[in-house]
Design an enzyme around this catalytic site. Structure first.
Site, PDB file in Angstrom:
ATOM      1  N   GLU A 125     -13.713   0.607 -17.276  1.00 17.57           N
ATOM      2  CA  GLU A 125     -14.548   1.606 -17.737  1.00 17.57           C
ATOM      3  C   GLU A 125     -15.659   1.922 -16.633  1.00 17.57           C
ATOM      4  O   GLU A 125     -16.003   1.118 -15.816  1.00 17.57           O
ATOM      5  CB  GLU A 125     -15.323   1.198 -19.062  1.00 17.57           C
ATOM      6  N   TRP A 154     -10.744   5.302 -13.962  1.00 18.48           N
ATOM      7  CA  TRP A 154      -9.806   5.007 -12.918  1.00 18.48           C
ATOM      8  C   TRP A 154      -8.375   5.020 -13.606  1.00 18.48           C
ATOM      9  O   TRP A 154      -7.611   3.890 -12.926  1.00 18.48           O
ATOM     10  CB  TRP A 154     -10.406   3.796 -12.175  1.00 18.48           C
ATOM     11  N   THR A 156      -4.688   5.567 -13.108  1.00 23.25           N
ATOM     12  CA  THR A 156      -3.960   6.211 -12.255  1.00 23.25           C
ATOM     13  C   THR A 156      -2.835   6.817 -13.077  1.00 23.25           C
ATOM     14  O   THR A 156      -2.135   6.176 -14.072  1.00 23.25           O
ATOM     15  CB  THR A 156      -3.095   4.833 -11.421  1.00 23.25           C
ATOM     16  N   GLY A 243       1.023  -7.193 -11.231  1.00 25.62           N
ATOM     17  CA  GLY A 243       0.232  -5.906 -10.636  1.00 25.62           C
ATOM     18  C   GLY A 243       0.134  -6.090  -8.952  1.00 25.62           C
ATOM     19  O   GLY A 243       0.314  -5.345  -8.168  1.00 25.62           O
ATOM     20  N   ARG A 269       3.077   8.951  24.384  1.00 25.52           N
ATOM     21  CA  ARG A 269       1.682   9.270  25.190  1.00 25.52           C
ATOM     22  C   ARG A 269       1.374   8.760  26.499  1.00 25.52           C
ATOM     23  O   ARG A 269       1.538   7.576  26.720  1.00 25.52           O
ATOM     24  CB  ARG A 269       0.467   8.724  24.039  1.00 25.52           C
ATOM     25  N   GLY A 341      -8.220  10.612  19.600  1.00 27.65           N
ATOM     26  CA  GLY A 341      -8.481  11.646  18.894  1.00 27.65           C
ATOM     27  C   GLY A 341      -7.664  12.235  17.902  1.00 27.65           C
ATOM     28  O   GLY A 341      -7.803  12.725  16.927  1.00 27.65           O
ATOM     29  N   GLU A 364      -7.061  -2.751  -8.681  1.00 30.39           N
ATOM     30  CA  GLU A 364      -6.089  -4.153  -9.040  1.00 30.39           C
ATOM     31  C   GLU A 364      -6.835  -5.406  -8.856  1.00 30.39           C
ATOM     32  O   GLU A 364      -6.384  -6.320  -8.538  1.00 30.39           O
ATOM     33  CB  GLU A 364      -4.591  -4.140  -9.274  1.00 30.39           C
ATOM     34  N   GLY A 365      -8.436  -5.142  -8.893  1.00 30.84           N
ATOM     35  CA  GLY A 365      -9.096  -6.443  -8.175  1.00 30.84           C
ATOM     36  C   GLY A 365      -9.415  -6.328  -7.046  1.00 30.84           C
ATOM     37  O   GLY A 365      -8.747  -6.413  -5.987  1.00 30.84           O
TER      38      GLY A 365
END
Ligand code: COS
Length: 385
Positions: A125, A154, A156, A243, A269, A341, A364-365
């Site tokens: 809450e 919150w 989900t 969970g 790269r 970047g 979930e904590g």
């Protein structure tokens, strides 16, 4: 790690599904903060929403390792899709399976296991987050109904979930009983007085809708009380033990995706005339990323085996969640650094992975709550895995 034939098949199925139907769209869903509900239906058809539910209740009846492997593969493609899968499989369906009556299982668990109904879990809450037992949403018995009033936050999947497991107080305001004054209710969105409130504008996991729910004298039939009155907090805590394994798998999936992207990028790269993976500075980062992910996954899978042996996973589940989520945040931070970047813009996936990783240290904590749970468990007994 050695996988059984079934676990290898599940991994393949989840990877193929994620590659074909999730990964190509993840960036767009994130950008538009939109989750197409058809994806949940499709996951249901493939069995991903009933993985831990026995076949007699229309699930696949798989072991916990199979479930976590599938969840990791889906999280690597899109962490928003994975959180729907984790919450649905670990929280409301497990609560119905473990504490629901046969009639409740028939009515809700079966369609949820088939993926025809999506589940959510509602404990927090606005003023009761880590201190979950301080929740204030009130349920008062009135004839054949409970009347619920209050605001949950919150949640989900709360904007489209069909079944929401809601924890509310059933003790009297003048005779509070702490965590023993909380009960669990099976709430469906058609109940009078059910309102979906603000959708959060989040940093990450943007495709997963997180909403407030408001109950304005919502009448919940007495038949929707889950298990025993006053046991809701314990049910919620036991379910969060499951969970947290799911969130650990989600975090490992995010981290693995960041490592995979970094390996590809470091090979392509070129700077100073050669691919950047030829520089020790990059090699050391990649090596540490790989080692930390492997350690987090090994602990998680050992904990899954512990759960399937019927042992408590409170300690190692919290350790897994802590280690995996902090690994995901660390690994995605390194990934952004390797990309330079290009890691800071949306053209490559690591920017989204970095944002998505953060919440695994919170929901979930929080990491702090996991450390509290771990310390308590260590004081109580020195059990090892
Ligand atoms: N399994 C089974 N029972 C559990 C349990 C668990 N993992 N954790 C607690 N309990 C039980 C306790 O045994 C106790 O039962 P009794 O009253 O029968 O003794 C009861 O639950 C209350 O436990 P406790 O006294 O530990 O409650 P606290 O208020 O101290 O809260 C923490 C403990 C902080 C661990 C809990 O509030 C918590 O996990 N907070 C985070 C909440 C969270 O994860 N929120 C995210 C929601 S999803 S977004």
């Amino acid at each position: 790690m050695h996988l059984t034939e079934t676990q290898a098949e599940i991994k393949e199925l989840a990877r193929n599904f994620a590659a074909a139907e999730i990964a190509p769209h993840a960036a767009q869903w994130d950008r538009e903060a939109h989750f197409p509900i058809e994806v949940a239906r499709r996951m249901g058809e493939l069995g991903f929403l009933g993985m831990l539910i026995p076949e007699e209740y229309d699930g696949l009846g798989l072991d916990t390792t199979s479930y976590l492997i599938a969840l990791e593969a889906i999280a690597a493609a899109d962490a928003s899709t994975a959180v729907l899968m984790s919450v649905h499989n670990s929280l409301p369906t497990q609560m119905l399976l473990n504490f629901g009556s046969e009639a409740q299982k028939e009515r809700w668990l079966k369609p949820m296991a088939r993926g025809e109904m999506v589940g959510a879990f509602s404990l927090s809450e606005p003023e009761a987050g880590s201190d979950a037992s301080a929740l204030r949403c009130q349920a008062v018995r009135d004839g054949g109904d409970w009347v619920l009033t209050g605001t949950k936050s919150w949640v989900t999947s709360g904007s489209f979930a069909d079944v929401i497991m809601v924890m509310a107080r059933t003790d009297a305001p003048d005779a509070r009983r702490g965590s023993r004054g909380i009960s669990a209710f099976i709430v469906t969105r058609d109940l009078p007085g059910f309102h979906v409130g603000t959708k959060e504008d989040k940093m990450g996991l943007r495709a997963s809708p997180t909403v407030q729910l408001t109950f304005d004298g919502m009448r919940v039939p007495a038949a929707n009380l889950l298990g025993e009155e006053g046991q809701g907090f314990v049910y919620a805590m036991r379910s969060l033990d499951n969970g947290r394994l799911g969130i650990a798998a989600q975090a490992i999936g995010i981290a693995q995706a960041a490592l995979d992207a970094s390996l590809d990028y470091a090979a392509e790269r070129k700077q100073f005339g050669r691919p950047i993976r030829e520089f020790e500075a990059i090699q050391f980062k990649l090596a540490d990323m790989g080692a930390r992910i492997a350690a987090a996954r090994a602990l998680l899978h050992a904990t899954a085996a512990q759960k399937d042996r019927g042992e408590s996973t409170t300690l190692h589940g919290s350790m897994s969640k802590l280690l995996a989520s902090e690994t995901a945040m660390w690994v995605t931070t390194q990934a952004v650094q390797i990309f330079g970047g290009y890691g800071y813009v949306k053209d490559y996936p690591v920017e989204r992975l970095f944002r998505d990783a953060k919440v695994t240290e919170i929901y979930e904590g929080t990491s702090e709550i996991q450390r509290i749970v771990i310390a308590r468990e260590l004081y109580n007994s020195h059990h090892s895995i």
